[in-house]
Design a protein around this motif. Structure first.
Motif, PDB file in Angstrom:
ATOM      1  N   GLU A 186       3.898  36.503 -20.942  1.00  0.00           N
ATOM      2  CA  GLU A 186       3.305  37.200 -22.081  1.00  0.00           C
ATOM      3  C   GLU A 186       4.087  38.476 -22.389  1.00  0.00           C
ATOM      4  OE1 GLU A 186      -0.694  37.940 -20.939  1.00  0.00           O
ATOM      5  OE2 GLU A 186      -1.357  35.861 -21.187  1.00  0.00           O
ATOM      6  N   ARG A 187       4.858  38.964 -21.409  1.00  0.00           N
ATOM      7  CA  ARG A 187       5.588  40.226 -21.582  1.00  0.00           C
ATOM      8  C   ARG A 187       7.099  40.084 -21.506  1.00  0.00           C
ATOM      9  NH1 ARG A 187       3.950  44.978 -18.095  1.00  0.00           N
ATOM     10  NH2 ARG A 187       5.095  45.976 -19.786  1.00  0.00           N
ATOM     11  N   VAL A 188       7.585  39.091 -20.745  1.00  0.00           N
ATOM     12  CA  VAL A 188       9.027  38.907 -20.572  1.00  0.00           C
ATOM     13  C   VAL A 188       9.365  37.424 -20.635  1.00  0.00           C
ATOM     14  CG1 VAL A 188       9.335  40.996 -19.162  1.00  0.00           C
ATOM     15  CG2 VAL A 188       8.794  38.806 -18.055  1.00  0.00           C
ATOM     16  N   ASP A 189      10.642  37.138 -20.806  1.00  0.00           N
ATOM     17  CA  ASP A 189      11.128  35.763 -20.712  1.00  0.00           C
ATOM     18  C   ASP A 189      11.823  35.568 -19.370  1.00  0.00           C
ATOM     19  OD1 ASP A 189      10.218  34.775 -23.106  1.00  0.00           O
ATOM     20  OD2 ASP A 189      12.066  35.201 -24.205  1.00  0.00           O
ATOM     21  N   PHE A 190      11.951  34.297 -18.962  1.00  0.00           N
ATOM     22  CA  PHE A 190      12.605  33.976 -17.704  1.00  0.00           C
ATOM     23  C   PHE A 190      13.775  33.035 -17.930  1.00  0.00           C
ATOM     24  CE2 PHE A 190       8.600  35.498 -16.036  1.00  0.00           C
ATOM     25  CZ  PHE A 190       8.949  36.075 -14.817  1.00  0.00           C
TER      26      PHE A 190
END
Length: 287
Positions: free
Chosen positions: A118-122
C-alpha cells in the motif's frame, strides 16, 4: 507507386528513430539517478549474512551483492559512471525512507507483504525464508510446548512479530514478549540470558550465530512459524525503474550468476533449499 511506398517507409523509420517516446526520455527514479550520477541504496546494518558492515565498514552480504549487480545493470543502461551512496536504515524507518524518496531502493531482508504494498513497490523475490527461534545451546527449547512462560525477544513492527503472535495464539501458548531494537540486540539478549530466545527469520538467525564470537553458544529451534518472501523495496508507481531492477535480477537468476553469490554467503550451510531453488527458477523471467 512502389517509390512512393518506399519513401513513406523511410519517413516512418526516421520518425520512429527520432521519437523520444520509445524510451529515450527518462522520468522518476532513473532520471533522478542519471541527473545526479548517484544511486542511493538503503540497507540494514544488523542482518548478517544479508547486509552488515564488512571489515572496512562498507556494507557486505547477500542482499548487498544483489543490489550491486542491479546498480551495474542500471549504470550500463544509463551509460554513465555511477556513485553508490549506501545509507543505513532500520526496521522501523525503512518503509518511510523509501516512500519519502530518501533512498532509491532498500537492499536487506524486507518481506514483500500485501499491506506494505500500500506504501511501496517490491522487486522480484530475492530470497525465501521463515520465522524461527534462536536460543542458547544449553537451553531445552525442543518443541512448541517448551515455549510456555518463556521470554521471547522480537523486533517490533516486523512481520516476524505479527506471525509469532498469531502462531502462539493458534498453539495456545503464552509467552512474555520482549521487544528489542535490532537483530544484534536480540542476539545479545540471548547471550546474556535476559531472554530465552530471539525470534527472527531463520537465515538471519543463522548469520547472527555464525558471526558471533562463539557460534557454539547458540542453537536454532527446529520449527518455522511463517513464510517470508524477501524483495527489494522501491517507490510506488515507478514502472521504468522497477523494470530495470527486475530485469537485472531475472538475468542474474536465469544465467546462473546467483549461484556464486549464494555460495559466498550460505555455502557453509549446504545447498539452497528446494524452495529457494524454485524461487530462482520462477523469477528468472525471459526477455
Amino acid at each position: 507507386m512502389k517509390n512512393t511506398n518506399l519513401a513513406r517507409g523511410f519517413l516512418l523509420v526516421g520518425l520512429i528513430v527520432a521519437s523520444p517516446s520509445l524510451g529515450q526520455d527518462l522520468d522518476g527514479t532513473l532520471k533522478k539517478i542519471k541527473d545526479s550520477g548517484t544511486f542511493t541504496l538503503g540497507y540494514i546494518e544488523s542482518a548478517p549474512p544479508f547486509s552488515f558492515p564488512g571489515p572496512d565498514k562498507r556494507p557486505v552480504g547477500y542482499s548487498i551483492d544483489l543490489c550491486t549487480h542491479v546498480a551495474s545493470a542500471i549504470q550500463k543502461q544509463l551509460g554513465i559512471n555511477l556513485k553508490l551512496n549506501w545509507v543505513p536504515v532500520t526496521t522501523g524507518n525503512r518503509i518511510d525512507m523509501v516512500a519519502q524518496g530518501k533512498v532509491d531502493i532498500e537492499c536487506s531482508t524486507t518481506t514483500a507483504s500485501l499491506s506494505r504494498q500500500e506504501r511501496v513497490d517490491f522487486s522480484l523475490m530475492t530470497f525465501v525464508d521463515g520465522g524461527s527461534l534462536m536460543a542458547a545451546a544449553d537451553s531445552k527449547l525442543s518443541g512448541v510446548p517448551d515455549l510456555a512462560g518463556k521470554r521471547i525477544a522480537v523486533i517490533p513492527g516486523t512481520t516476524t512479530e505479527t506471525a509469532l503472535t498469531k502462531f502462539l495464539k493458534e498453539e495456545f501458548v503464552t509467552v512474555e514478549i520482549v521487544r528489542v531494537k535490532n537483530h544484534v540486540e536480540g542476539r545479545a539478549a540471548v547471550e546474556n540470558g535476559s531472554v530465552d530466545a530471539f525470534a527472527s527469520d531463520r537465515g538471519i538467525l543463522i548469520g547472527l550465530a555464525v558471526t558471533a564470537k562463539d557460534p557454539k553458544r547458540f542453537a536454532l529451534a527446529n520449527l518455522l512459524f511463517s513464510y517470508e518472501p524477501y524483495g527489494f523495496m522501491m517507490r510506488r508507481n515507478d514502472g521504468a525503474f522497477r523494470l530495470a531492477v527486475n530485469r537485472a535480477l531475472a538475468e542474474l537468476y536465469r544465467s546462473g550468476g546467483i549461484v556464486a553469490i549464494y555460495d559466498r554467503w550460505f555455502g557453509a550451510f549446504g545447498k539452497p533449499t528446494q524452495a529457494i531453488q524454485a524461487m530462482y527458477l520462477l523469477n528468472g523471467l525471459p526477455e
